[in-house]
Design an enzyme around this catalytic site. Structure first.
Site, mmCIF file in Angstrom:
data_model
loop_
_atom_site.group_PDB
_atom_site.id
_atom_site.type_symbol
_atom_site.label_atom_id
_atom_site.label_comp_id
_atom_site.label_asym_id
_atom_site.label_seq_id
_atom_site.Cartn_x
_atom_site.Cartn_y
_atom_site.Cartn_z
ATOM 1 N N ALA A 7 0.837 -1.210 0.000
ATOM 2 C CA ALA A 7 0.000 0.000 0.000
ATOM 3 C C ALA A 7 0.866 1.252 0.000
ATOM 4 O O ALA A 7 0.357 2.370 0.093
ATOM 5 C CB ALA A 7 -0.920 -0.010 1.216
ATOM 6 N N ILE A 55 6.116 2.722 -3.338
ATOM 7 C CA ILE A 55 6.568 1.764 -4.361
ATOM 8 C C ILE A 55 5.514 0.677 -4.534
ATOM 9 O O ILE A 55 5.190 0.262 -5.648
ATOM 10 C CB ILE A 55 7.901 1.106 -3.934
ATOM 11 N N ARG A 76 14.185 7.197 3.019
ATOM 12 C CA ARG A 76 14.979 8.259 3.654
ATOM 13 C C ARG A 76 14.458 9.647 3.301
ATOM 14 O O ARG A 76 13.692 9.829 2.359
ATOM 15 C CB ARG A 76 16.471 8.132 3.349
ATOM 16 N N ARG A 107 21.177 5.712 3.364
ATOM 17 C CA ARG A 107 20.347 4.499 3.403
ATOM 18 C C ARG A 107 20.650 3.718 4.680
ATOM 19 O O ARG A 107 19.760 3.124 5.285
ATOM 20 C CB ARG A 107 20.618 3.636 2.170
ATOM 21 N N ASN A 165 14.312 -0.859 9.441
ATOM 22 C CA ASN A 165 13.939 -1.673 8.276
ATOM 23 C C ASN A 165 14.385 -3.133 8.387
ATOM 24 O O ASN A 165 13.702 -4.024 7.865
ATOM 25 C CB ASN A 165 14.482 -1.030 7.004
ATOM 26 N N ASN A 195 15.620 -0.619 1.966
ATOM 27 C CA ASN A 195 16.998 -0.192 2.251
ATOM 28 C C ASN A 195 17.349 -0.303 3.730
ATOM 29 O O ASN A 195 16.455 -0.268 4.569
ATOM 30 C CB ASN A 195 17.160 1.278 1.816
ATOM 31 N N ASP A 203 19.520 0.921 -10.460
ATOM 32 C CA ASP A 203 20.832 1.498 -10.805
ATOM 33 C C ASP A 203 21.135 1.303 -12.293
ATOM 34 O O ASP A 203 21.647 2.197 -12.967
ATOM 35 C CB ASP A 203 21.928 0.856 -9.932
ATOM 36 N N HIS A 236 24.172 -1.361 -3.543
ATOM 37 C CA HIS A 236 23.172 -0.331 -3.832
ATOM 38 C C HIS A 236 23.238 0.803 -2.805
ATOM 39 O O HIS A 236 22.309 1.010 -2.030
ATOM 40 C CB HIS A 236 21.763 -0.944 -3.886
ATOM 41 N N MET A 296 11.238 3.045 -9.217
ATOM 42 C CA MET A 296 11.529 1.797 -8.484
ATOM 43 C C MET A 296 10.477 0.747 -8.777
ATOM 44 O O MET A 296 10.794 -0.436 -8.917
ATOM 45 C CB MET A 296 11.610 2.082 -6.983
HETATM 46 P P1 NAD Z 1 6.540 4.122 1.780
HETATM 47 O O1 NAD Z 1 6.620 4.635 3.164
HETATM 48 O O2 NAD Z 1 5.777 4.898 0.773
HETATM 49 O O3 NAD Z 1 5.926 2.649 1.795
HETATM 50 C C1 NAD Z 1 6.389 1.660 2.661
HETATM 51 C C2 NAD Z 1 5.217 0.791 3.042
HETATM 52 O O4 NAD Z 1 5.699 -0.249 3.898
HETATM 53 C C3 NAD Z 1 4.135 1.559 3.825
HETATM 54 O O5 NAD Z 1 2.888 1.391 3.197
HETATM 55 C C4 NAD Z 1 4.174 0.909 5.200
HETATM 56 O O6 NAD Z 1 2.912 0.873 5.850
HETATM 57 C C5 NAD Z 1 4.668 -0.491 4.832
HETATM 58 N N1 NAD Z 1 5.123 -1.299 5.970
HETATM 59 C C6 NAD Z 1 5.777 -0.929 7.094
HETATM 60 N N2 NAD Z 1 5.955 -2.004 7.881
HETATM 61 C C7 NAD Z 1 5.416 -3.078 7.249
HETATM 62 C C8 NAD Z 1 5.286 -4.460 7.551
HETATM 63 N N3 NAD Z 1 5.742 -4.970 8.684
HETATM 64 N N4 NAD Z 1 4.661 -5.254 6.647
HETATM 65 C C9 NAD Z 1 4.203 -4.750 5.497
HETATM 66 N N5 NAD Z 1 4.283 -3.454 5.167
HETATM 67 C C10 NAD Z 1 4.892 -2.634 6.026
HETATM 68 O O7 NAD Z 1 8.047 3.874 1.292
HETATM 69 P P2 NAD Z 1 8.545 3.580 -0.213
HETATM 70 O O8 NAD Z 1 8.836 4.850 -0.893
HETATM 71 O O9 NAD Z 1 7.619 2.599 -0.850
HETATM 72 O O10 NAD Z 1 9.982 2.887 0.094
HETATM 73 C C11 NAD Z 1 10.051 1.640 0.723
HETATM 74 C C12 NAD Z 1 11.495 1.192 0.889
HETATM 75 O O11 NAD Z 1 12.099 0.970 -0.392
HETATM 76 C C13 NAD Z 1 12.407 2.199 1.593
HETATM 77 O O12 NAD Z 1 13.219 1.524 2.531
HETATM 78 C C14 NAD Z 1 13.258 2.765 0.473
HETATM 79 O O13 NAD Z 1 14.503 3.221 0.926
HETATM 80 C C15 NAD Z 1 13.393 1.550 -0.413
HETATM 81 N N6 NAD Z 1 13.794 1.816 -1.809
HETATM 82 C C16 NAD Z 1 14.676 0.968 -2.392
HETATM 83 C C17 NAD Z 1 15.062 1.140 -3.704
HETATM 84 C C18 NAD Z 1 16.025 0.189 -4.363
HETATM 85 O O14 NAD Z 1 16.537 0.508 -5.438
HETATM 86 N N7 NAD Z 1 16.266 -0.989 -3.825
HETATM 87 C C19 NAD Z 1 14.533 2.212 -4.441
HETATM 88 C C20 NAD Z 1 13.630 3.063 -3.825
HETATM 89 C C21 NAD Z 1 13.270 2.859 -2.494
HETATM 90 C C1 LMR Z 2 17.125 4.805 -4.668
HETATM 91 O O1 LMR Z 2 18.212 4.492 -5.155
HETATM 92 O O2 LMR Z 2 16.348 5.589 -5.230
HETATM 93 C C2 LMR Z 2 16.689 4.169 -3.372
HETATM 94 O O3 LMR Z 2 17.701 3.396 -2.808
HETATM 95 C C3 LMR Z 2 16.087 5.130 -2.408
HETATM 96 C C4 LMR Z 2 17.081 6.068 -1.792
HETATM 97 O O4 LMR Z 2 17.033 6.234 -0.568
HETATM 98 O O5 LMR Z 2 17.884 6.672 -2.517
#
Ligand code: NAD
Ligand code: LMR
Length: 347
Positions: free
Chosen positions: A35, A38, A116, A122, A129, A154, A184, A211, A262
């Site tokens: 929800a 992402i 973040r 991160r 997390n 992250n 990336d 990453h 993402m």
């Molecule tokens: P967001 O806050 O919009 O969404 C995160 C969701 O996780 C929320 O809906 C929240 O309620 C839910 N959540 C929290 N605890 C939970 C649990 N125990 N079970 C299920 N859901 C739970 O955040 P976002 O923008 O979607 O980002 C999410 C994560 O992805 C962050 O840690 C961000 O840094 C990471 N991210 C990684 C990459 C990558 O390239 N790997 C890219 C972008 C973001």
């Molecule tokens: C990204 O690369 O966009 C993610 O890892 C989110 C971040 O914190 O930069």
């Protein structure tokens, strides 16, 4: 089109009626954090993948939008997939609440967690997390131990080692835990295409390492279009790729990090995993347990097959700039891996 091929060899079907005639839908996918920023578009893209028969949209009960609402919304799209929402109480063990959600899943994508804000790294997200990821990974170990778990949350560089070691402790395959670094590669491809005036569909820059910051190591020398870029422009292009996430965090000014690019990247990764499971060879650059370098975790090209990872590739020949950067990337990554391993030890 080639653009669709990037996401999956099974095209995203916009021609809904053709999909309904298809027998391809066979996989169950869960989006944990479904929800969130992402999670919602990622769940949508997975629900549109022709290979997907069911999507579990899983989140916490106090999520911005109830998971059941996201599922009801997605469930009206004219695709064969069924979409079901699952809300958990985060004060209770996830493992006690996710049996129906996870049973039968082939792929679990985990963007659940906190993003973040400007000024944060991160790594600053690790404590909160890692705990969220552990609850979900424990539940996967119980209800879908054969599923591939795509870790998006992250810091990927530390969360993946922590979760993979937990899988090892349980006697499960640590290669089921895969860090999703596709964004990336996606960014590097786009930046190269803009700089060279070519189509991003013709660019495929390998990005290895990890990453976060300097651990993100794009190998421009290994792509035929990127390799035409003058040497004096490479350092800046490399830096922009490393800082792609920060660019978005700053532009969103405290309202989150990359979500849409993402979701696209997560769907590309997920599509490749499902291609492999369907017997169509596919590969992606991702971060996992590895013997490619002296580090126990590293990102490089991975081939997928019916049960997930079938081969982790070497990083190939590097330019002089890339050789220097590899040492820098490994030094930083080593500490971030260590943090994950220590977490797993104390669990
Ligand atoms: P967001 O806050 O919009 O969404 C995160 C969701 O996780 C929320 O809906 C929240 O309620 C839910 N959540 C929290 N605890 C939970 C649990 N125990 N079970 C299920 N859901 C739970 O955040 P976002 O923008 O979607 O980002 C999410 C994560 O992805 C962050 O840690 C961000 O840094 C990471 N991210 C990684 C990459 C990558 O390239 N790997 C890219 C972008 C973001
Ligand atoms: C990204 O690369 O966009 C993610 O890892 C989110 C971040 O914190 O930069």
């Amino acid at each position: 089109s080639r653009q669709m091929l990037r996401v999956s060899s099974a095209p995203l079907c916009f021609a809904g009626k053709a999909c309904f005639a298809s027998k391809a839908a066979q996989f169950k996918v869960c989006v944990s954090g479904g929800a969130g920023g992402i999670g919602q578009p990622l769940a949508m893209l997975m629900a549109m993948n022709e290979r997907v028969k069911e999507v579990s949209v899983q989140d916490v009960s106090m999520a911005m939008v109830p998971p059941a609402g996201v599922a009801a919304d997605l469930g009206h799209m004219e695709f064969p997939s069924k979409v079901v929402g699952y809300a958990i109480d985060p004060s209770k063990p996830a493992v006690d609440q996710l049996e129906e959600c996870l049973t039968g899943c082939h792929l679990v994508l985990v963007p659940a967690g906190v993003p973040r804000k400007p000024g944060m790294t991160r790594d600053d997200l690790f404590a909160i997390n890692a705990g969220i990821a552990k609850g979900l990974v424990d539940a996967c170990a119980k209800y879908c131990p054969e599923a591939v778990i795509g870790i998006i949350v992250n810091p990927v560089n530390s969360v993946v080692p922590a979760m993979a070691e937990l899988y090892k402790k349980k006697g499960l395959d640590p290669l089921k835990i895969i860090g999703v670094c596709t964004l990336d590669t996606v960014r590097a491809n786009k930046f190269v295409s803009v700089m060279t005036g070519t189509s991003p569909m013709d660019v495929a820059v390998p990005v290895v390492g990890g990453h976060a910051g300097v651990t993100i190591l794009p190998l421009f020398s290994q792509d035929k279009i990127a390799a035409t870029i003058p040497a004096d422009k490479i350092a800046a292009l490399d830096k922009r790729t490393q800082d792609g996430g920060t660019e978005v965090v700053e532009a969103k000014a405290g309202k989150g990090s990359a979500t849409l690019s993402m979701a696209y990247s997560g769907a590309r990764f997920g599509g490749k995993v499902l291609d492999g499971m369907a017997g169509v060879p596919a590969s992606e650059y991702c971060y996992l347990a590895s013997t490619v370098t002296e580090l126990p975790y590293f990102s490089s090209k991975v081939d997928f097959g019916p049960k997930g990872v079938v081969k982790v590739h070497d990083i190939g020949v590097l330019s002089a700039h890339e050789k220097v950067r590899l040492e820098e990337a490994k030094a930083a990554l080593k500490l971030e891996i260590q943090k994950g391993l220590e977490y797993a030890k104390t669990c």
